[in-house]
Design an enzyme around this catalytic site. Structure first.
Site: not given
Lengths: 557, 717
Positions: B408, B406, B335
């Site tokens: 955001m 969103t 990862d």
């Protein structure tokens, strides 16, 4: 000057083998992989009821090998036991049951141990229909098994390892027969006899009467060598002038013995798709062969005593027309392959020199070994070398992309157990069972003491390793020797074949692991050295104690 | 966007711990009783090589006792032997067996201490079991009745309440609540960790302790099968099963032993003809010297010590097979976050767009990040501070948190000004939805800047503002940079040398991924990876014959962890992940995967090295024993006595003493493991063959010769 001849003889053989290595090895690979059948082959498959395109599992392949060999064994036995009624029997009676068993086992097992004197025991029918046929097919069986193992490495995720009947037929028709025909003609040109004249009575120059045996020798001789069989038409084998008349036929005979075993690594390399792997196997075989030849030639040239000093070496038991080098080269070739033909009497070699042919066989005949059996023997040793080396580099060992896990190691471990057990148990039983000991010491052994022990050890080594050469000086035509050696031959031949085919099946089922820089490279000199070391340590060391009781005790004075 | 895992951003703790290879007297004392207990033939039977020695020792003992009465052999192979000969052989054969058992006991003993500590955490505690749990009406079990039961009586599926100060009664998933948990009993890490319901941090382990708050836990293990139970079994070696390589090696060793049994059994009948038989004691000595006792004695100790080395690094392997598979790994899936990069992206640059005052951008970005607790947020504020813009510590207005929908986050100021920062497309969409038409030229400029930052491996955050009555506008971008760990490129180079391909897994877009992959030096990358992609990649690699290792912690990693040949689950992860993987890293450090591979390789190399050494030893032993056996009959064999051993008896005894002592000498190596350097296979082989192959040939020549110098001083030898 002796060493110049020694080097020149070896160089000649090496050059010829090098010249044909690629083309002949590739040709053999083609034989075993092409999808095209010859018309005569198709006819045979129809008669046998074989579908040449269908692959067999290892079990089915093995059933083929065993059934075919069992039928061969019975046929050769029956032919001998009914000899007096057969045509061209030269008026010879049927050999005893135990001798017939021994001879049948010996020829079916590609060993050609002969407890009898051929020209005085077997007529032309048995020689041709029984022994000569087995000389072809037993060799083809060995090659088939080797090719099946190679397929195990080459295939991935399949349950089949080829078709035994196809491999058998092609090996005979496309490899052994053509070379035999050409080889026989060349040998006839060289002076080897080929007739059906029986015994010819002649009056010698000195006025004495002599009965000279004739026979279809050249045709027998070539397959005897090419198929690494070794059973001579005459008792004197390749020392007989009708079998091996001149120095150059001697070199030709050496080449015939070596050409298939030394070219099979190429076949292997081609079939697994990496010629370097073939060269590595070839190199390991070559190193052991040259080392053995060097040791034997040095020991024989440095023979002690007045006679050897005057003759320039230990000439006892050797033919003047071959000399030391011609004899040691032949002896090395014959015992490092599974041929067992002789052009000099190994029994008469210096004590330590006589140990060398014995050691060659004890190594399991892998340098280069019999046709097919040498390659599969060496590949089994490579599996063990890879296992040890693989652990040393920190990976689950893999050879040619195939993981060497518990099953593979189990089969390889059993393989290396078989022959030492047969050799040592056979020799020990010969001295341990009171009745047998009586027979062995009073009838069989003509040279009591350490040398006699060596003769018995040599006999069992030769039988269990399917070589067939004799240390001479041992009367092997006794019920015990015939039976025990016959059993050793059969077990020494077919138990390893069972294990090799099981290994082939187990490898074919596996997928291939891609090579990375963490993978052990098996084509470098380093691996070749390791492989040679493993062969020496795992096999030769087993025999050290008995050798100390035989040739070492005799030689270190 | 990747979620940030609570990964401790420290490098491997392996170097800090001692590997514990030191072989001390106290360890030996503790292990001795075990070594004698293992003399039970029913236990010895499992090790064929040592079982043969055991039988030999027993036989020699019987002979040593009987000989004085029977007037036993005074000569062997034609040479006189001293009266004490058989007894001396018997003693050293027993010592050989005891030394082998000692090696195993010492290896096991090292796990014992850790097991004892773990056992303490397993003592029964009181659990507050909820009588009838109703997850819909009362998820917090505030009103439900609880019964106090012993933790040992908890069944699968029971729901318990754990409050601050309580120990967690069993393994389970938090179904409600959040708490800080002290897991030091298991991980050794004293800093508490946060565990909460839902998500990838919901697993709690029995024996750990809740430090604050209250959680409701559903028990996920049966009594006696908890994580701690399994750990105890593992570190004690009780559940140790032989691995495929170990089985294969055992078969080879058994076969080599059988060959030499045949050699020993057939020797006397053959010798009886032309020589003279050797005594049974000499025959036993010959056999024991030739069978591979060195590796036979140390084989299981090597395996246990290998598992123990993992435990020392706080990795629990659920099977020895997994450790070996680690050595075979050819593809490593790593990862990006936490393994290759530090995991917390740092703001490195503010990029205002044309016509915007840089200070406006900096101020807006800093304000909207004030309430952002992530390291990214903090780094934006810090960078703003460096740029001379100080926005204080409290955000003026209403915070808009980041959501996956969103994409955001931002701030709504009291005057109605809305600041948003986030992924480019999301912010632009937000502006257009607010009726901003004037984004035209700015859009192209933003797109160009996003592209540039992404290409350099960074993450672009677009900052925009919407003031009431005005169309919204883009202020500029914040360049978040993924910081690649120091020295990681070197480690990947090492892995490449070992033949291991590294693949970086990231949720980033391909451009960003490519840049980071290049900087870190991984061989390949998988961008915008979903758990399904990961599983697919593993399948594809395995299809090509590769062995794949990976780490994971989330429930959605579980299928991939199960599919991988080596799946290391983080202890911080969900219990689904821990079930699926075949190793658990208690430190939850994904970099550890590299250490695991190294330990796996070291385990195999140690086995191979001692096998090679053991087999190579035979050559010298032959040169000691063979001449000794038959020198009486064939004086010429003296030529083989190249060590110049003083007498046949002394030669045999010296060989058998060497054979016993070499086991003791090699115990530390077996426990510590052979030194492993990441080189290509050919170099490693060359080096190990030189040390253990050639060394194995030479060492016994010297050793036996030295021992003979002492043995010859004993009268009669």
């Amino acid at each position: 000057m002796g060493w110049v001849w020694a080097v020149a003889a070896l160089a000649t053989v090496a050059l010829v083998l090098a010249a044909v290595y690629r083309s002949f090895g590739d040709y053999m690979a083609g034989v075993y992989t092409t999808p095209r059948d010859w018309r005569v082959e198709r006819g045979l498959y129809r008669v046998l009821g074989v579908d040449p395109r269908s692959g067999q599992t290892w079990q089915a392949y093995l059933r083929g090998v065993l059934t075919f060999s069992a039928v061969g064994l019975l046929l050769v036995y029956a032919l001998q036991r009914t000899q007096q009624w057969l045509p061209y029997s030269l008026g010879l009676p049927a050999p005893s049951a135990d001798l017939s068993f021994n001879t049948a086992a010996s020829f079916v097992g590609n060993t050609n141990w002969q407890s009898y004197s051929p020209e005085l025991t077997l007529g032309y029918t048995v020689q041709l229909a029984g022994l000569a046929v087995q000389n072809f097919v037993s060799a083809a069986v060995g090659m088939a098994v080797a090719v099946a193992l190679v397929r195990g490495f080459a295939h991935r995720r399949t349950s089949t390892i080829g078709n035994f009947w196809v491999d058998l037929v092609r090996g005979c028709f496309r490899i052994l027969l053509p070379i035999s025909v050409v080889g026989a003609l060349v040998l006839i040109v060289g002076g080897v006899v080929q007739n059906f004249d029986g015994f010819t009575d002649v009056t010698t120059v000195a006025g004495g009467a002599q009965s000279i045996p004739g026979g279809p020798v050249a045709s027998q001789e070539v397959i005897k060598l090419l198929g690494t069989n070794g059973g001579g038409f005459f008792n004197a084998n390749s020392a007989h002038p009708f079998e091996n008349p001149t120095a150059w036929t001697n070199v030709l005979e050496v080449l015939l013995m070596l050409v298939i075993p030394f070219s099979l690594p190429r076949t292997f390399g081609r079939m697994v798709g990496d010629h370097r792997q073939g060269y590595a196997i070839l190199a390991a075989m070559g190193v052991l062969f040259v080392a053995s030849y060097t040791a034997l030639t040095l020991l024989e040239s440095a023979g002690h005593g007045t006679a050897p000093q005057l003759a320039g070496g230990a000439m006892e038991g050797k033919e003047a027309r071959f000399g030391i080098v011609g004899s040691t080269l032949f002896a090395t070739t014959s015992t490092t392959t599974s041929t067992g033909a002789v052009n000099s009497m190994h029994d008469s070699y210096t004590a330590l020199g006589g140990m060398v042919p014995m050691l060659n066989m004890m190594l399991g005949e892998v340098a280069p070994g019999g046709v097919g059996s040498g390659l599969y023997g060496m590949l089994v040793m490579a599996v063990i070398a890879v296992f040890i080396a693989g652990l040393l580099v920190g990976r689950t060992p893999e050879y040619l992309g195939k993981k060497i896990g518990p099953r593979e190691i189990k089969l390889a471990s059993l393989y290396i157990l078989v022959t030492p057990t047969l050799v040592l148990a056979g020799t020990a039983l010969s001295f341990a069972i009171p009745a047998v000991r009586e027979s062995v010491t009073s009838t069989s052994i003509w040279n009591p003491g350490v040398h006699g022990m060596s003769e018995v050890l040599y006999a069992f080594t030769s039988a269990a390793n399917n070589n067939g050469s004799a240390f001479a000086g041992l009367t092997a035509n006794t019920p015990w020797m015939n039976t025990a050696l016959g059993v050793a031959i059969l077990l020494g031949r077919f138990v390893p074949i069972v294990l090799v085919l099981a290994l082939a099946g187990s490898l074919a089922r596996q997928d291939k692991v891609p090579a990375t820089s963490g993978t052990l490279p098996t084509h470098r000199p380093q691996f070749v050295g390791l492989l040679v070391g493993v062969v020496l340590v795992l096999t030769a060391l087993t025999y050290f104690p008995v050798l100390a009781l035989g040739p070492l005790a005799e030689g270190l004075v | 966007m990747t979620t940030v895992i609570d990964t401790p951003s420290r490098t491997s703790s392996a170097s800090a711990r001692t590997p514990g290879g030191i072989f001390t007297w106290s360890q030996v004392r503790a292990a001795l009783p075990g070594a004698f207990r293992k003399l039970d033939p029913r236990q010895m039977w499992h090790n064929p090589v040592m079982f043969i020695v055991w039988v030999g020792a027993a036989l020699a003992t019987v002979l040593a006792v009987a000989e004085p009465f029977l007037g036993g052999p005074t000569e062997s192979g034609g040479t006189a032997v001293p009266a004490s000969f058989t007894a001396v052989i018997a003693v050293f054969l027993w010592l050989t067996v005891v030394f082998a058992n000692l090696a195993e006991s010492v290896a096991e003993g090292r796990g014992k201490a850790q097991a004892d500590t773990l056992r303490q955490t397993r003592t029964a505690t009181v659990a507050h079991r909820v009588a009838s749990y109703d997850d819909a009406a009362d998820p917090g079990a505030q009103d439900a009745r609880t019964d106090d039961v012993s933790s040992a009586d908890l069944q699968l599926g029971d729901v318990v309440v754990v409050e601050a100060g309580d120990p967690v009664p069993g393994d389970g998933e938090i179904v409600w609540g959040i708490a800080s948990v002290d897991e030091s009993a298991i991980t050794g890490e004293s800093a508490p960790v946060i565990r909460e319901s839902g998500g990838d941090r919901s697993a709690v382990t029995g024996g750990t302790r809740v430090l604050s708050d209250r959680i409701v836990v559903r028990i996920s293990s049966r009594p006696g099968e908890t994580f701690v139970d399994r750990m105890i079994a593992l570190v004690e070696g009780a559940s140790r099963q032989k691995t495929p390589n170990e089985i294969a090696l055992n078969i080879l060793l058994a076969s080599l032993s059988i060959v030499f049994v045949v050699v020993a059994l057939t020797l006397n009948p053959i010798a009886s003809y032309a020589a003279s038989p050797v005594s049974v004691a000499v025959l036993i000595a010959l056999l024991v010297c030739l069978i591979p006792t060195t590796i036979g004695a140390l084989l299981s100790a090597i395996g246990i010590a290998g598992m123990d080395r993992l435990v020392q690094r706080n990795v629990l392997a659920m099977s020895g097979r997994a450790v070996e598979a680690a050595g075979d790994v050819t593809t490593l899936l790593l990862d990006k976050t936490g393994t290759i990069t530090y995991g917390n992206r740092q703001a490195s640059e503010f990029v205002p767009i044309t016509g915007v005052d840089a200070r406006d951008l900096v101020r807006a970005a800093a304000l909207s990040s004030l309430a952002d607790p992530t390291p990214e947020g903090a780094s934006i504020v810090a960078l703003a501070h460096k740029a001379g813009v100080d926005v204080g510590t409290r955000a003026p207005g209403e915070i808009v948190p980041f959501t996956a929908q969103t994409r955001m986050s931002g701030l709504d100021e009291p005057d109605g000004t809305q600041i948003r920062k986030g992924a480019g497309s999301a912010v632009m969409a937000w502006l257009e939805e607010g009726g901003a038409r004037a984004v035209g030229t700015a859009a192209a400029e933003v797109a160009a800047a996003v592209e540039r930052i992404a290409q350099s491996g960074g993450t672009p955050l677009v900052v925009a503002v919407r003031t009431p009555g005005e169309p919204g506008r883009v202020l500029g971008l914040v360049h978040l940079k993924d910081v690649v760990k120091e020295g990681i490129a070197d480690r990947f180079a090492e892995l490449r040398a070992m033949g291991i391909r590294t693949v970086m897994i990231t949720g980033d877009n391909p451009l960003t991924a490519k840049a980071i992959a290049a900087e870190a030096g991984v061989d390949d990358f998988l961008a915008e990876a979903t758990p399904e992609d990961k599983l697919e990649l593993i399948r594809r690699e395995q299809e090509g014959g590769n062995l794949v290792a990976m780490t994971g912690d989330g429930t959605n990693d579980a299928p991939a962890l199960a599919q991988a040949d080596v799946g290391v689950a983080m202890n911080s992860g969900t219990s689904a992940a821990k079930e699926a993987g075949n190793m658990v890293d208690l430190d939850s450090d994904p970099t550890k995967l590299i250490d695991v591979v190294r330990i796996g390789k070291q385990l195999l190399i140690t086995r191979g090295a001692l096998t090679t050494f053991s087999i190579a030893n035979d050559i010298a032993k032959y040169f000691a024993i063979i001449p000794a056996m038959f020198m009486g009959v064939f004086p010429g064999l003296e030529a083989l006595n190249i060590m110049g051993l003083s007498s046949p008896s002394s030669a045999v005894v010296s060989a058998i003493v060497f054979n016993a002592l070499v086991i003791v000498v090699l115990i530390p190596l077996a426990l510590r493991g052979v030194r492993y350097r990441p080189l290509d296979a050919s170099k490693i082989l060359g080096r190990n063959l030189l040390v253990y192959g050639l060394g194995g040939i030479v060492a016994p020549f010297v050793g036996i010769w030295l021992i003979d110098l002492v043995v010859r001083l004993i009268p009669g030898y």
